[in-house]
Design an enzyme around this catalytic site. Structure first.
Site, PDB file in Angstrom:
ATOM      1  N   ARG A  54      37.056  37.598  30.249  1.00 34.02           N
ATOM      2  CA  ARG A  54      36.435  36.480  30.954  1.00 34.02           C
ATOM      3  C   ARG A  54      34.928  36.658  31.103  1.00 34.02           C
ATOM      4  NH1 ARG A  54      39.433  36.143  35.813  1.00 34.02           N
ATOM      5  NH2 ARG A  54      40.672  34.479  34.943  1.00 34.02           N
ATOM      6  N   TYR A  55      34.489  37.914  31.227  1.00 31.93           N
ATOM      7  CA  TYR A  55      33.069  38.202  31.478  1.00 31.93           C
ATOM      8  C   TYR A  55      32.479  38.936  30.287  1.00 31.93           C
ATOM      9  CZ  TYR A  55      34.762  37.511  36.266  1.00 31.93           C
ATOM     10  OH  TYR A  55      35.337  37.005  37.390  1.00 31.93           O
ATOM     11  N   ARG A  58      32.853  43.117  30.363  1.00 24.71           N
ATOM     12  CA  ARG A  58      34.074  43.838  30.706  1.00 24.71           C
ATOM     13  C   ARG A  58      35.305  43.029  30.345  1.00 24.71           C
ATOM     14  NH1 ARG A  58      31.447  41.323  34.750  1.00 24.71           N
ATOM     15  NH2 ARG A  58      32.450  40.712  36.705  1.00 24.71           N
ATOM     16  N   CYS A  67      55.591  47.948  37.598  1.00 28.29           N
ATOM     17  CA  CYS A  67      54.896  48.382  38.807  1.00 28.29           C
ATOM     18  C   CYS A  67      55.826  49.276  39.635  1.00 28.29           C
ATOM     19  CB  CYS A  67      54.507  47.180  39.665  1.00 28.29           C
ATOM     20  SG  CYS A  67      53.467  45.977  38.826  1.00 28.29           S
ATOM     21  N   CYS A  71      55.138  43.210  44.563  1.00 26.63           N
ATOM     22  CA  CYS A  71      54.569  42.562  45.741  1.00 26.63           C
ATOM     23  C   CYS A  71      54.920  41.077  45.671  1.00 26.63           C
ATOM     24  CB  CYS A  71      53.058  42.759  45.742  1.00 26.63           C
ATOM     25  SG  CYS A  71      52.592  44.483  45.421  1.00 26.63           S
ATOM     26  N   CYS A  74      52.166  38.629  44.523  1.00 27.28           N
ATOM     27  CA  CYS A  74      51.412  38.982  43.305  1.00 27.28           C
ATOM     28  C   CYS A  74      51.020  37.747  42.500  1.00 27.28           C
ATOM     29  CB  CYS A  74      52.269  39.902  42.436  1.00 27.28           C
ATOM     30  SG  CYS A  74      51.491  40.316  40.866  1.00 27.28           S
ATOM     31  N   ARG A  76      50.384  37.786  39.424  1.00 23.56           N
ATOM     32  CA  ARG A  76      51.044  37.879  38.119  1.00 23.56           C
ATOM     33  C   ARG A  76      52.557  37.938  38.291  1.00 23.56           C
ATOM     34  NH1 ARG A  76      47.015  42.081  36.318  1.00 23.56           N
ATOM     35  NH2 ARG A  76      45.266  40.820  35.584  1.00 23.56           N
ATOM     36  N   ASP A 232      45.665  34.479  45.491  1.00 28.33           N
ATOM     37  CA  ASP A 232      45.742  33.521  44.388  1.00 28.33           C
ATOM     38  C   ASP A 232      47.017  32.698  44.545  1.00 28.33           C
ATOM     39  OD1 ASP A 232      43.399  34.410  43.038  1.00 28.33           O
ATOM     40  OD2 ASP A 232      44.516  36.134  42.280  1.00 28.33           O
ATOM     41  N   ASP A 269      39.082  34.216  43.434  1.00 27.03           N
ATOM     42  CA  ASP A 269      39.142  34.006  41.991  1.00 27.03           C
ATOM     43  C   ASP A 269      39.376  32.506  41.823  1.00 27.03           C
ATOM     44  OD1 ASP A 269      39.256  34.595  39.252  1.00 27.03           O
ATOM     45  OD2 ASP A 269      40.275  36.492  39.677  1.00 27.03           O
ATOM     46  N   LYS A 276      35.520  35.301  39.669  1.00 32.05           N
ATOM     47  CA  LYS A 276      35.519  35.667  41.091  1.00 32.05           C
ATOM     48  C   LYS A 276      34.134  35.432  41.694  1.00 32.05           C
ATOM     49  CE  LYS A 276      38.782  39.454  40.397  1.00 32.05           C
ATOM     50  NZ  LYS A 276      38.661  39.481  38.909  1.00 32.05           N
TER      51      LYS A 276
END
Ligand SMILES: *Cc1c(COP(=O)(O)O)cnc(C)c1O
Ligand code: SF4
Length: 305
Positions: A54-55, A58, A67, A71, A74, A76, A232, A269, A276
């Protein structure tokens, strides 16, 4: 669902700050109007499987989607899970080839899933490959393992993370009690610079005392609070939502009372993949005035250009 033994031991009731994070709730079955399976538009930004770009400087590498805990909030949550998403060797090679062809990408952020769920052998191989690319200046690992499964931070893992490249570990934790006695010795084995990232969550950390305890626990573990994320809008996460105005007021409640080391940047975000941005609080009122921590306004004389 998954709850690690370390987190299970902290749960006294399903609705306490730890239980809420990991125990499924029927409210998750209801998708609100504004929620989306891809809330921050990652899918459109993936040039090859496992990479998100996206940037300019990075990019993310998601070597797996497993995981130590799942969570409930989450972003995702439609993608992560125990049944897989480990990149094959061929897919990893394609990702390395993409990084090699993009010299402007000087930082690679390992995320997932949780990169520290990989074996030290596999993770070490990834770190070595990325470190060998001359344009890769920084490797950052985002992980919930240090609090959720500290027993995974072994000397073998520490050896796998040894590199001359600048390597940082960003630890995801949302409540002070997640820092059990096993966390400190586990982190000492790694010898890495540590950042903290948290999500502002209703019923978990949405009070000044809870945030203060969380950020102080991080500082006590040599972790610099980096981001406090506005949640999110993944499907079925509305029960965790804290309005941005409340989030700003909570942070204002910490300003001046708590060491500046403990102050994270509160970020959103932007839905749709726009990146972000910090969302306050902002103490500058208009070009000529600032607010102090008690809410009093002051004129500031700044030389004009
Ligand atoms: C969050 C994110 C990053 C990292 O952003 P920082 O502000 O540097 O922490 C990088 N790439 C993508 C796609 C992201 O979503
Ligand atoms: S550990 Fe991270 S990626 Fe995994 S379920 Fe929790 S928030 Fe999502």
């Amino acid at each position: 669902m998954a709850i690690s033994p370390a987190m299970r031991a902290l749960i006294q009731a399903p609705d306490d700050p730890i239980g809420r994070q990991f125990i499924p709730d029927p409210a998750e079955l209801i998708t609100a109007e504004h929620e989306s399976a891809d809330p921050i538009g990652d899918d459109a930004l993936s040039p090859v499987k496992g990479v998100v770009h996206r940037y300019p400087d990075r990019a993310l590498l998601k070597p797996l989607l497993v995981c130590p805990v799942y969570c409930r909030f989450c972003f995702r949550r439609e993608h992560v899970g125990p049944d897989g998403g480990v990149l094959t060797d061929a897919e990893l090679e394609a990702a390395y080839a993409w990084f090699a062809a993009h010299p402007a990408v000087s930082e690679i952020i390992l995320t997932g899933g949780d990169p520290l769920m990989l074996s030290p052998r596999r993770l070490g191989a990834i770190i070595r490959r990325l470190s060998a690319m001359p344009h890769v200046q920084t490797i950052r690992i985002h992980s919930r393992v240090p609090v959720a499964a500290p027993e995974r931070l072994t000397t073998e893992l520490a050896a796998a993370l040894e590199t001359d490249t600048s390597i940082w570990l960003a630890i995801h934790a949302n409540h002070a009690s997640e820092f059990t006695a096993a966390v400190r010795p586990a982190l000492r084995r790694l010898q890495l610079p540590l950042l903290g990232q948290s999500v502002l969550l209703r019923g978990v950390n949405d009070s000044v005392p809870a945030l203060e305890a969380l950020f102080r626990a991080m500082i006590a573990h040599r972790i610099k609070p980096y981001y406090l994320h506005q949640i999110d809008a993944a499907p079925g996460t509305a029960r965790f939502h804290v309005p941005i105005e409340d989030g700003r007021r909570l942070l204002e409640g910490l300003r001046g009372r708590v060491t500046g080391l403990a102050w994270p940047t509160y970020v959103l975000d932007i839905p749709g993949g726009y990146g972000k941005v910090p969302i306050g609080p902002d103490y500058r009122q208009d070009p000529g005035t600032v607010r102090d921590i008690h809410g009093h306004r002051h004129r500031i004389e700044t030389p004009s250009r």
